[in-house]
Design a protein around this motif. Sequence first.
Motif, PDB file in Angstrom:
ATOM      1  N   CYS A 236       0.840  -1.212   0.000  1.00  0.00           N
ATOM      2  CA  CYS A 236       0.000   0.000   0.000  1.00  0.00           C
ATOM      3  C   CYS A 236       0.869   1.255   0.000  1.00  0.00           C
ATOM      4  O   CYS A 236       0.565   2.220  -0.705  1.00  0.00           O
ATOM      5  CB  CYS A 236      -0.926   0.015   1.224  1.00  0.00           C
ATOM      6  SG  CYS A 236      -2.308  -1.101   1.119  1.00  0.00           S
ATOM      7  N   LEU A 237       1.951   1.246   0.764  1.00  0.00           N
ATOM      8  CA  LEU A 237       2.853   2.396   0.809  1.00  0.00           C
ATOM      9  C   LEU A 237       3.513   2.627  -0.550  1.00  0.00           C
ATOM     10  O   LEU A 237       3.536   3.752  -1.058  1.00  0.00           O
ATOM     11  CB  LEU A 237       3.916   2.185   1.886  1.00  0.00           C
ATOM     12  CG  LEU A 237       4.979   3.273   1.989  1.00  0.00           C
ATOM     13  CD1 LEU A 237       4.359   4.573   2.462  1.00  0.00           C
ATOM     14  CD2 LEU A 237       6.086   2.822   2.907  1.00  0.00           C
ATOM     15  N   ILE A 238       4.018   1.555  -1.149  1.00  0.00           N
ATOM     16  CA  ILE A 238       4.669   1.668  -2.453  1.00  0.00           C
ATOM     17  C   ILE A 238       3.676   2.096  -3.526  1.00  0.00           C
ATOM     18  O   ILE A 238       3.968   2.954  -4.361  1.00  0.00           O
ATOM     19  CB  ILE A 238       5.360   0.336  -2.817  1.00  0.00           C
ATOM     20  CG1 ILE A 238       6.517   0.086  -1.848  1.00  0.00           C
ATOM     21  CG2 ILE A 238       5.843   0.341  -4.266  1.00  0.00           C
ATOM     22  CD1 ILE A 238       7.100  -1.308  -1.922  1.00  0.00           C
ATOM     23  N   THR A 239       2.472   1.519  -3.489  1.00  0.00           N
ATOM     24  CA  THR A 239       1.438   1.889  -4.453  1.00  0.00           C
ATOM     25  C   THR A 239       1.076   3.359  -4.323  1.00  0.00           C
ATOM     26  O   THR A 239       0.898   4.058  -5.331  1.00  0.00           O
ATOM     27  CB  THR A 239       0.178   1.013  -4.252  1.00  0.00           C
ATOM     28  OG1 THR A 239       0.544  -0.362  -4.372  1.00  0.00           O
ATOM     29  CG2 THR A 239      -0.895   1.346  -5.259  1.00  0.00           C
ATOM     30  N   GLY A 240       0.976   3.839  -3.087  1.00  0.00           N
ATOM     31  CA  GLY A 240       0.677   5.255  -2.876  1.00  0.00           C
ATOM     32  C   GLY A 240       1.755   6.154  -3.457  1.00  0.00           C
ATOM     33  O   GLY A 240       1.459   7.176  -4.092  1.00  0.00           O
ATOM     34  N   ALA A 241       3.026   5.769  -3.285  1.00  0.00           N
ATOM     35  CA  ALA A 241       4.126   6.566  -3.832  1.00  0.00           C
ATOM     36  C   ALA A 241       4.106   6.569  -5.358  1.00  0.00           C
ATOM     37  O   ALA A 241       4.316   7.600  -5.995  1.00  0.00           O
ATOM     38  CB  ALA A 241       5.458   6.027  -3.317  1.00  0.00           C
ATOM     39  N   VAL A 242       3.821   5.397  -5.938  1.00  0.00           N
ATOM     40  CA  VAL A 242       3.746   5.303  -7.406  1.00  0.00           C
ATOM     41  C   VAL A 242       2.569   6.112  -7.928  1.00  0.00           C
ATOM     42  O   VAL A 242       2.675   6.810  -8.947  1.00  0.00           O
ATOM     43  CB  VAL A 242       3.665   3.829  -7.848  1.00  0.00           C
ATOM     44  CG1 VAL A 242       3.333   3.709  -9.320  1.00  0.00           C
ATOM     45  CG2 VAL A 242       4.966   3.103  -7.530  1.00  0.00           C
ATOM     46  N   LEU A 243       1.446   6.052  -7.241  1.00  0.00           N
ATOM     47  CA  LEU A 243       0.262   6.796  -7.691  1.00  0.00           C
ATOM     48  C   LEU A 243       0.505   8.305  -7.674  1.00  0.00           C
ATOM     49  O   LEU A 243       0.011   9.021  -8.542  1.00  0.00           O
ATOM     50  CB  LEU A 243      -0.944   6.448  -6.816  1.00  0.00           C
ATOM     51  CG  LEU A 243      -1.573   5.082  -7.046  1.00  0.00           C
ATOM     52  CD1 LEU A 243      -2.653   4.818  -6.008  1.00  0.00           C
ATOM     53  CD2 LEU A 243      -2.132   4.961  -8.443  1.00  0.00           C
ATOM     54  N   ILE A 244       1.248   8.770  -6.671  1.00  0.00           N
ATOM     55  CA  ILE A 244       1.530  10.205  -6.613  1.00  0.00           C
ATOM     56  C   ILE A 244       2.354  10.644  -7.828  1.00  0.00           C
ATOM     57  O   ILE A 244       2.115  11.692  -8.420  1.00  0.00           O
ATOM     58  CB  ILE A 244       2.243  10.560  -5.291  1.00  0.00           C
ATOM     59  CG1 ILE A 244       1.250  10.476  -4.152  1.00  0.00           C
ATOM     60  CG2 ILE A 244       2.856  11.952  -5.352  1.00  0.00           C
ATOM     61  CD1 ILE A 244       1.838  10.680  -2.787  1.00  0.00           C
TER      62      ILE A 244
END
Length: 115
Positions: free
Chosen positions: A39-47
């Motif tokens: 979830c943390l990595i996905t959030g960073a990629v989404l940003i």
Amino acid sequence: MKKQQERPTVITDAARSQGDQLRSREIRYVSMMALRAACLITGAVLISVRPPLLPLWLILCAAGMVILPWMAVLIANDRPAKTKAERAASRHQVDQRMIEPERAEQPPRVIDADD
């Protein structure tokens, strides 16, 4: 009153060992923590990608990062539910304690150094 014969424990009815239970709880905990990291990595990629509905995706990722550790700890500390046989055995022990009168306990023997 006739004493009931104890039935032998069938291996298929036996509870899982403590080690097996601990291992399965550890696996569940680690997998949930890995999902939190995802979830943390996905959030960073989404940003960095900026897809449509970015705030919604970020809220979902943040909720996963907050809720998953709490759930992981609860699940890791939980033991499996008692089987029917375990519940019956504990009920039987309580019934036996209620039926048998309390035996008068003798006070502990004290040995003095002066004697």
